[in-house]
Design a protein around this motif. Structure first.
Motif, PDB file in Angstrom:
ATOM      1  N   SER A 211       7.322  -6.568   0.617  1.00 23.58           N
ATOM      2  CA  SER A 211       6.967  -5.758  -0.550  1.00 23.58           C
ATOM      3  C   SER A 211       5.460  -5.742  -0.805  1.00 23.58           C
ATOM      4  O   SER A 211       4.969  -4.998  -1.641  1.00 23.58           O
ATOM      5  CB  SER A 211       7.700  -6.290  -1.790  1.00 23.58           C
ATOM      6  OG  SER A 211       7.117  -7.529  -2.161  1.00 23.58           O
ATOM      7  N   LEU A 212       4.720  -6.570  -0.095  1.00 20.28           N
ATOM      8  CA  LEU A 212       3.276  -6.638  -0.331  1.00 20.28           C
ATOM      9  C   LEU A 212       2.535  -5.528   0.406  1.00 20.28           C
ATOM     10  O   LEU A 212       2.941  -5.091   1.470  1.00 20.28           O
ATOM     11  CB  LEU A 212       2.718  -7.981   0.158  1.00 20.28           C
ATOM     12  CG  LEU A 212       3.198  -9.260  -0.531  1.00 20.28           C
ATOM     13  CD1 LEU A 212       2.653 -10.472   0.226  1.00 20.28           C
ATOM     14  CD2 LEU A 212       2.754  -9.295  -1.984  1.00 20.28           C
ATOM     15  N   SER A 213       1.399  -5.125  -0.158  1.00 20.82           N
ATOM     16  CA  SER A 213       0.525  -4.188   0.540  1.00 20.82           C
ATOM     17  C   SER A 213      -0.122  -4.924   1.714  1.00 20.82           C
ATOM     18  O   SER A 213      -0.090  -6.157   1.779  1.00 20.82           O
ATOM     19  CB  SER A 213      -0.572  -3.714  -0.402  1.00 20.82           C
ATOM     20  OG  SER A 213      -1.460  -4.793  -0.663  1.00 20.82           O
ATOM     21  N   VAL A 214      -0.733  -4.170   2.619  1.00 23.14           N
ATOM     22  CA  VAL A 214      -1.399  -4.809   3.758  1.00 23.14           C
ATOM     23  C   VAL A 214      -2.547  -5.704   3.263  1.00 23.14           C
ATOM     24  O   VAL A 214      -2.761  -6.799   3.778  1.00 23.14           O
ATOM     25  CB  VAL A 214      -1.905  -3.749   4.768  1.00 23.14           C
ATOM     26  CG1 VAL A 214      -2.820  -4.383   5.807  1.00 23.14           C
ATOM     27  CG2 VAL A 214      -0.721  -3.085   5.453  1.00 23.14           C
ATOM     28  N   GLU A 215      -3.258  -5.245   2.249  1.00 22.69           N
ATOM     29  CA  GLU A 215      -4.367  -6.060   1.736  1.00 22.69           C
ATOM     30  C   GLU A 215      -3.871  -7.389   1.182  1.00 22.69           C
ATOM     31  O   GLU A 215      -4.471  -8.436   1.405  1.00 22.69           O
ATOM     32  CB  GLU A 215      -5.154  -5.280   0.664  1.00 22.69           C
ATOM     33  CG  GLU A 215      -5.839  -4.060   1.255  1.00 22.69           C
ATOM     34  CD  GLU A 215      -6.944  -3.480   0.376  1.00 22.69           C
ATOM     35  OE1 GLU A 215      -7.126  -3.972  -0.760  1.00 22.69           O
ATOM     36  OE2 GLU A 215      -7.619  -2.550   0.828  1.00 22.69           O
ATOM     37  N   ALA A 216      -2.762  -7.351   0.467  1.00 20.01           N
ATOM     38  CA  ALA A 216      -2.207  -8.588  -0.083  1.00 20.01           C
ATOM     39  C   ALA A 216      -1.695  -9.493   1.044  1.00 20.01           C
ATOM     40  O   ALA A 216      -1.785 -10.719   0.961  1.00 20.01           O
ATOM     41  CB  ALA A 216      -1.072  -8.266  -1.054  1.00 20.01           C
ATOM     42  N   ARG A 217      -1.193  -8.869   2.109  1.00 17.84           N
ATOM     43  CA  ARG A 217      -0.739  -9.653   3.272  1.00 17.84           C
ATOM     44  C   ARG A 217      -1.938 -10.351   3.924  1.00 17.84           C
ATOM     45  O   ARG A 217      -1.823 -11.462   4.435  1.00 17.84           O
ATOM     46  CB  ARG A 217      -0.063  -8.739   4.294  1.00 17.84           C
ATOM     47  CG  ARG A 217       1.242  -8.143   3.796  1.00 17.84           C
ATOM     48  CD  ARG A 217       1.790  -7.138   4.804  1.00 17.84           C
ATOM     49  NE  ARG A 217       2.961  -6.453   4.248  1.00 17.84           N
ATOM     50  CZ  ARG A 217       3.647  -5.532   4.903  1.00 17.84           C
ATOM     51  NH1 ARG A 217       3.288  -5.180   6.135  1.00 17.84           N
ATOM     52  NH2 ARG A 217       4.696  -4.956   4.343  1.00 17.84           N
ATOM     53  N   MET A 218      -3.077  -9.645   3.926  1.00 15.22           N
ATOM     54  CA  MET A 218      -4.274 -10.247   4.529  1.00 15.22           C
ATOM     55  C   MET A 218      -4.668 -11.521   3.794  1.00 15.22           C
ATOM     56  O   MET A 218      -5.115 -12.493   4.408  1.00 15.22           O
ATOM     57  CB  MET A 218      -5.442  -9.258   4.497  1.00 15.22           C
ATOM     58  CG  MET A 218      -5.324  -8.150   5.516  1.00 15.22           C
ATOM     59  SD  MET A 218      -6.831  -7.186   5.525  1.00 15.22           S
ATOM     60  CE  MET A 218      -6.189  -5.556   5.793  1.00 15.22           C
ATOM     61  N   THR A 219      -4.524 -11.521   2.487  1.00 16.00           N
ATOM     62  CA  THR A 219      -4.859 -12.712   1.703  1.00 16.00           C
ATOM     63  C   THR A 219      -4.029 -13.905   2.176  1.00 16.00           C
ATOM     64  O   THR A 219      -4.528 -15.019   2.291  1.00 16.00           O
ATOM     65  CB  THR A 219      -4.597 -12.450   0.204  1.00 16.00           C
ATOM     66  OG1 THR A 219      -5.365 -11.312  -0.190  1.00 16.00           O
ATOM     67  CG2 THR A 219      -4.960 -13.641  -0.651  1.00 16.00           C
TER      68      THR A 219
END
Ligand code: SF4
Lengths: 462, 212
Positions: A211-219
């Motif tokens: 459910s996370l955006s790619v940017e949030a996954r990067m974190t």
């Protein structure tokens, strides 16, 4: 065919040669370079009379040393300047693509790779920097290397490695409002410890990750190294494709179609086996705050500074000047840093600005700075008016770079100063000798900036 | 690369876990564009009371006499003894360069961070992983007698101490072979240059989007 994990797939498709002793010559698709860990590698290359094997695999930028204030007059510190000039010269000498300090595309190497479409699914990506794990959010195998390895990749396009073990971190549940992927990864590190994933490549999976955006996954992937893992990965899905489409270096037309067909295979098979599995439900997760000098020293925002007789804990408490039993919400801070390759992308700044809106910094805050991850993030934020929101609240709006994440430029904590930071390391002296760092999410950093002390962001109007 | 075979020496006890690379060598020294000269900055934040800058004369600085590196007792030690998760944190090879430049040839701990280990092998520094109980035992011996010595033998993969106690350690065959002979990995890899070229040509066919 035997079922395999995402890591198995990317690894095995990059094996050039396998030695009898199990060491593998692994082909590297993308090599990101920055000024701090590359000079000695280029020097070694030159001394041996070698040249870069594949120039188009390399993208260089300057991020660690660059000032975040006005850059038009160049870099004042002669030592930093020499390092930046050295990279410029090496890139010129070998005709390598570089985004120099005054290029709008310049930024933290782990922000610009994905932003430019230079980091793609299924790639092996390396950089002389441990947070290279960030790029794994795109379904790549990305990991940090030392300077000798930088030279090795420059000279041969390969690395000699032994395959690591593979860990699955399955994150289930719906993430509560106000709780972010930064809180998930801090909680994971709290649970595993800073060496809990040493020797592993980690894959993050489960409904919460999907459910996370790619940017949030990067974190999340970014901080894999804080649990000891050299690489963190997330399977490719539609969210990944949407993120990559139309980025400057992303494939187009028929190439795009071919790439997408390949990328669709980049996930672990249903019955794939992992060497270790960890399960976590985040439906009740609270915002996280670190209290000590290691990222594993982390508690819930409504918790207290823990009591432990372990000498490391004692040392950390002393360094952080904290008493066991102190509620986290009672800890007052001096400075706030919003930035770093963990949390300096546009979504981070949007979430932070959204909370800042119409408020001002608490009286006791000496400095609160927002440092965008790249020139393009900065430009985008300015187009959305985020800079004005920050500035009118009293935040400083800076030029892109690593900044106070490690304080190689003049952005540093003074001895004894306490900082709410969205970065990834709270080690002794990390943000300046004697400085005290508490790691939090961007919205938690803003909440602390507005109240002067840590506070559960969910108590603020969201 | 420097080769490593065997040493007999005293140990310097650094009784801390999770010694991170920021502690081994702080950020300001990473501005150097050289590989040498980092020994005087090893454990800088613990060793000196004042903040230092690259190129500064260390004699002008305020040392912390309590820190183990500043105690003359251990001056001759070539083995650094530390606790679990040594070298965690960043990929900076400067950490290994500073340990070697200071004069250590071996680090003994119960565990090491991955990148630190691979950086060590590439520079001729030997990371020796022993059981926690063995590390504990060594700390106790050094505490009782600072002149206590150990022999570290890479060929037989054994740490032999002054009491004739023996501990064996694991090391990957390849790394052992490179360390013993001081081999340069790049030379070894370039022996496979044809294979790399072949792989690359095939990759260009199957995944052309990777080449731009
Ligand atoms: S932002 Fe911090 S962690 Fe990220 S690359 Fe820069 S210094 Fe390293």
């Amino acid at each position: 065919m035997e079922s395999s994990t995402l890591f198995d797939k990317v690894w095995s498709s990059h094996v050039v040669h396998e030695r009898d002793d199990g060491m593998v010559l692994l082909y590297i698709d993308r090599h990101l370079v920055h000024e701090v860990t590359s000079p000695q590698a280029f020097e070694g290359l030159r001394l041996a009379g070698r040249v870069p094997w594949r120039k188009d695999s390399i993208l260089a930028t300057v991020d660690h040393n660059v000032p975040t204030t006005d850059r038009s007059a160049g870099i004042e510190d002669p030592v930093s300047r020499l390092q930046v000039d050295t990279l410029d010269k090496n890139c010129r000498d070998y005709s390598l693509t570089q985004f120099p300090m005054l290029d709008i595309r310049q930024g933290i190497v782990h922000v610009i790779g994905p932003e430019q479409g230079v980091s793609l699914p299924g790639m092996t990506i390396v950089c002389g920097d441990s947070h290279t794990s960030t790029h794994g959010a795109l379904g790549a195998l990305a990991f940090g290397i030392g300077t000798s390895e930088v030279e090795h990749v420059l000279a041969t396009q390969c690395l000699l490695m032994k395959k690591s073990k593979n860990m699955l971190i399955h994150v289930e549940g719906r993430l509560p409002h106000g709780v972010t992927s930064k809180d998930i990864i801090l909680a994971v590190i709290g649970r595993l410890g800073t060496s809990g994933a040493t020797g592993f490549t980690v894959e993050y999976a489960g409904a919460a990750v999907r459910s996370l955006s790619v940017e949030a996954r990067m974190t999340m992937c970014n901080m894999s190294i804080e649990a000891g893992a050299r690489a963190g990965m997330i399977a490719v899905d539609d969210t990944t494709m949407e993120y990559i489409a139309n980025r400057p270096y992303a494939p187009e037309g028929p190439l795009w179609d071919g790439a997408v067909a390949h990328w669709r295979t980049l996930h672990s098979d249903d019955d794939a086996r992992f060497d270790a599995e960890v399960r976590l439900d985040v439906s009740l997760l609270k915002p996280q705050v670190t209290w000590g000098t290691s990222p594993e020293m982390v508690v819930d925002i409504d918790g207290v500074v823990p009591d432990d007789t372990n000498p490391d804990y004692r040392r950390a408490l002393e360094y952080m000047d904290l008493q066991p039993g102190t509620p986290i919400e009672d800890i007052y801070i001096d400075k706030v840093f919003i930035g770093s390759c963990t949390n300096s992308r546009i979504e981070d700044l949007r979430a932070a600005a959204n909370l800042v809106q119409d408020h001002t910094l608490a009286e006791n805050i000496k400095l609160a700075m927002v440092v965008p991850g790249s020139g393009l993030v900065k430009q985008q934020a300015e187009q959305e008016g985020l800079d004005k929101i920050f500035k009118s609240a009293g935040f400083e709006w800076r030029e892109p770079g690593c900044s106070m994440c490690l304080g190689m430029n003049s952005d540093q904590l003074e001895p004894g100063e306490r900082c709410a930071s969205t970065s990834n390391r709270n080690f002794e002296g990390r943000q300046g000798k004697g400085g005290r760092t508490h790691l939090v999410s961007p919205v938690m950093a803003v909440a602390a900036a507005l109240h002067g002390h840590f506070i559960d962001v969910r108590k603020c109007v969201l | 690369m420097k080769s490593f075979t065997r040493i007999e020496t005293t140990l310097l006890p650094l009784d801390r876990t999770n010694v991170d690379t920021d502690a081994i060598i702080p950020q300001q020294y990473l501005k150097s564009v050289k590989r040498t000269g980092f020994g005087v900055y090893l454990f800088d934040n613990w060793r000196y009371r004042d903040p230092g800058v690259l190129g500064q004369d260390p004699r002008q600085r305020r040392i912390d006499p309590d820190f183990v590196l500043n105690q003359t007792t251990y001056k001759a030690a070539k083995i650094l003894l530390a606790r679990a998760n040594f070298g965690c944190g960043s990929s900076r090879e400067h950490a290994v360069w500073s340990i070697l430049d200071y004069g250590f040839e071996v680090v003994i701990s119960s565990s090491f961070a991955d990148i630190f280990c691979s950086n060590s092998y590439k520079n001729g520094l030997l990371p020796v992983t022993l059981e926690e109980a063995a590390v504990d035992y060594l700390f106790k011996q050094v505490a009782q007698d600072p002149a206590f010595t150990c022999t570290v033998d890479l060929e037989t993969q054994i740490v032999l101490d002054a009491n004739d106690k023996e501990f064996s350690f694991e090391i990957n065959e390849f790394h052992k072979y490179c360390l013993l002979n001081g081999y340069d990995e790049i030379d070894l890899t370039l022996q496979h240059a044809d294979k790399i070229k072949l792989y690359e040509a095939e990759l260009k066919q199957s995944c052309p989007w990777l080449f731009r």
